[in-house]
Design a protein around this motif. Structure first.
Motif, PDB file in Angstrom:
ATOM      1  N   ARG A 273       0.831  -1.212   0.000  1.00 16.14           N
ATOM      2  CA  ARG A 273       0.000   0.000   0.000  1.00 16.14           C
ATOM      3  C   ARG A 273       0.864   1.260   0.000  1.00 16.14           C
ATOM      4  O   ARG A 273       0.534   2.249  -0.683  1.00 16.14           O
ATOM      5  N   LYS A 274       1.984   1.231   0.721  1.00 17.81           N
ATOM      6  CA  LYS A 274       2.896   2.371   0.733  1.00 17.81           C
ATOM      7  C   LYS A 274       3.496   2.576  -0.660  1.00 17.81           C
ATOM      8  O   LYS A 274       3.583   3.721  -1.150  1.00 17.81           O
ATOM      9  N   ALA A 275       3.883   1.485  -1.306  1.00 10.40           N
ATOM     10  CA  ALA A 275       4.450   1.588  -2.659  1.00 10.40           C
ATOM     11  C   ALA A 275       3.437   2.193  -3.620  1.00 10.40           C
ATOM     12  O   ALA A 275       3.781   3.064  -4.439  1.00 10.40           O
ATOM     13  N   GLU A 276       2.204   1.763  -3.545  1.00 11.56           N
ATOM     14  CA  GLU A 276       1.173   2.280  -4.448  1.00 11.56           C
ATOM     15  C   GLU A 276       0.897   3.757  -4.191  1.00 11.56           C
ATOM     16  O   GLU A 276       0.646   4.527  -5.129  1.00 11.56           O
ATOM     17  N   GLU A 277       0.969   4.174  -2.925  1.00  5.34           N
ATOM     18  CA  GLU A 277       0.800   5.601  -2.608  1.00  5.34           C
ATOM     19  C   GLU A 277       1.933   6.421  -3.224  1.00  5.34           C
ATOM     20  O   GLU A 277       1.692   7.497  -3.805  1.00  5.34           O
ATOM     21  N   LEU A 278       3.167   5.937  -3.096  1.00  2.84           N
ATOM     22  CA  LEU A 278       4.309   6.661  -3.646  1.00  2.84           C
ATOM     23  C   LEU A 278       4.257   6.696  -5.170  1.00  2.84           C
ATOM     24  O   LEU A 278       4.598   7.714  -5.791  1.00  2.84           O
ATOM     25  N   ILE A 279       3.850   5.597  -5.782  1.00  2.00           N
ATOM     26  CA  ILE A 279       3.705   5.569  -7.235  1.00  2.00           C
ATOM     27  C   ILE A 279       2.695   6.605  -7.694  1.00  2.00           C
ATOM     28  O   ILE A 279       2.910   7.326  -8.678  1.00  2.00           O
ATOM     29  N   ALA A 280       1.583   6.708  -6.951  1.00  2.00           N
ATOM     30  CA  ALA A 280       0.550   7.697  -7.285  1.00  2.00           C
ATOM     31  C   ALA A 280       1.084   9.120  -7.167  1.00  2.00           C
ATOM     32  O   ALA A 280       0.621  10.031  -7.868  1.00  2.00           O
ATOM     33  N   ASP A 281       2.092   9.311  -6.311  1.00  2.00           N
ATOM     34  CA  ASP A 281       2.713  10.629  -6.131  1.00  2.00           C
ATOM     35  C   ASP A 281       3.855  10.877  -7.105  1.00  2.00           C
ATOM     36  O   ASP A 281       4.549  11.890  -7.009  1.00  2.00           O
ATOM     37  N   GLY A 282       4.071   9.940  -8.014  1.00  2.00           N
ATOM     38  CA  GLY A 282       5.097  10.136  -9.045  1.00  2.00           C
ATOM     39  C   GLY A 282       6.430   9.484  -8.777  1.00  2.00           C
ATOM     40  O   GLY A 282       7.375   9.664  -9.562  1.00  2.00           O
ATOM     41  N   VAL A 283       6.555   8.721  -7.676  1.00  2.00           N
ATOM     42  CA  VAL A 283       7.807   8.023  -7.383  1.00  2.00           C
ATOM     43  C   VAL A 283       7.894   6.780  -8.265  1.00  2.00           C
ATOM     44  O   VAL A 283       6.914   6.047  -8.427  1.00  2.00           O
ATOM     45  N   SER A 284       9.057   6.535  -8.826  1.00  2.00           N
ATOM     46  CA  SER A 284       9.247   5.406  -9.735  1.00  2.00           C
ATOM     47  C   SER A 284       9.584   4.135  -8.952  1.00  2.00           C
ATOM     48  O   SER A 284      10.731   3.908  -8.568  1.00  2.00           O
ATOM     49  N   ILE A 285       8.566   3.337  -8.660  1.00  2.00           N
ATOM     50  CA  ILE A 285       8.726   2.048  -7.994  1.00  2.00           C
ATOM     51  C   ILE A 285       8.019   1.005  -8.850  1.00  2.00           C
ATOM     52  O   ILE A 285       6.876   1.206  -9.256  1.00  2.00           O
TER      53      ILE A 285
END
Length: 301
Positions: A273-285
């Motif tokens: 869930r943390k990864a998906e939140e960061l991806i939504a914020d533009g972080v490349s994971i």
């Protein structure tokens, strides 16, 4: 199908795989189900001609200069004292590349284990293009015997009332490691959720020559084809830094099977869930399945 594996141990001129060299390789072929040694392999290996522990020096520690080529002292006296291996024993022995090639011929396609696999893997991989992953018996020992002050092979062997005669010779160490492996696997059978217990990301050092060096990978959930430490060992050999949590510096998240009892009503782990939140914020994971992880690392399971 028979459950046969290889256990390997190396003796080396020192601890630095970038500078030091192999002086002995020992290995055993083990029937894990029966606990029986089926075959064994041993070879000395002579360091190449460019290697020298030290050269002749004067009383002040300066190299002696003369017109004659100086003969290198191939082995540190400490290594000879520790292992019992002498310069004379290495004369006529195969080179490091030839010795490693002979070992891999002995191992065939069988799974390879070693005690502190990261150490042996670095030296072996200096002399092969295969870069085969080694599974780590040390990680099993840390899980099975957390009460020990340290988990050096001799310490664990003494804890199991094993003889440590011949320690720091390759075949003797393989035979000690065999018993640790068997008991470590039995511990896993009796404790079916071992993939979190004793797992420390600091145990896995990324291989600088790995294709993913500089990248960080995180694991969540249980993997079907390997334990968490097995996956981390593979990943570190390909250069990955192993992360304990998902952050903006995370490059990959590998998602295994989730234990629903630990998800507090969610269908995904906190890490996912943390990864998906960061991806939504533009972080490349990049979120990977276990099969994706196996594919990008070229792992044979």
């Amino acid at each position: 199908m028979a459950n046969h594996v290889i256990i390997v141990d190396l003796e080396t001129t020192g601890l630095n795989s970038g500078r030091d060299q192999i002086i002995e390789i020992g290995a055993i072929k083990l029937d894990l189900d029966a606990g029986k040694v089926l075959d064994q392999f041993q070879t000395f290996s002579k360091p190449d001609d460019t290697y020298a522990f030290s050269y002749d020096q004067d009383d002040e520690g300066n190299d002696i200069e003369n017109d004659e080529e100086l003969e290198p002292i191939r082995l540190d006296p400490f290594i000879t004292e520790l292992t019992g291996i002498t310069d004379e024993m290495l004369e006529g022995a195969p080179s490091n590349p030839d010795a490693v090639d002979a070992f891999f011929h002995f191992a065939g396609d069988l799974q390879i284990w070693a005690y502190n696999a990261g150490f042996d893997s670095k030296f072996l991989n200096n002399h092969t293009e295969a870069h085969r992953p080694l599974k780590d018996i040390l990680s099993l020992a840390r899980r099975a015997f957390p009460e020990l002050q340290n988990h050096k092979l001799a310490t664990v062997a003494e804890h199991l009332n094993l003889s440590i005669d011949g320690a720091h010779r390759a075949l003797a160490d393989c035979l000690m490691a065999k018993e640790v492996l068997i008991q470590g696997i039995q511990f896993q059978i009796e404790n079916p959720d071992p993939f979190h217990h004793g797992f420390k990301v600091s145990d896995y050092l990324p291989k600088e020559e790995g294709v993913f060096y500089g990248k960080t990978i995180v694991f969540t959930g249980a993997l079907e084809t390997m334990t968490r430490d097995g996956a981390a060992t593979h990943a570190s050999q390909f250069g990955f830094k192993i992360g304990s949590s998902v952050t903006k510096k995370t490059d990959y998240l590998v998602v295994g099977i989730q234990d629903l009892s630990t998800l507090a009503g969610h269908d995904k782990s906190t890490k996912q869930r943390k990864a998906e939140e960061l991806i939504a914020d533009g972080v490349s994971i990049e979120i990977l399945t276990e099969n994706d992880f196996i594919r990008i690392c070229g792992i044979n399971t």
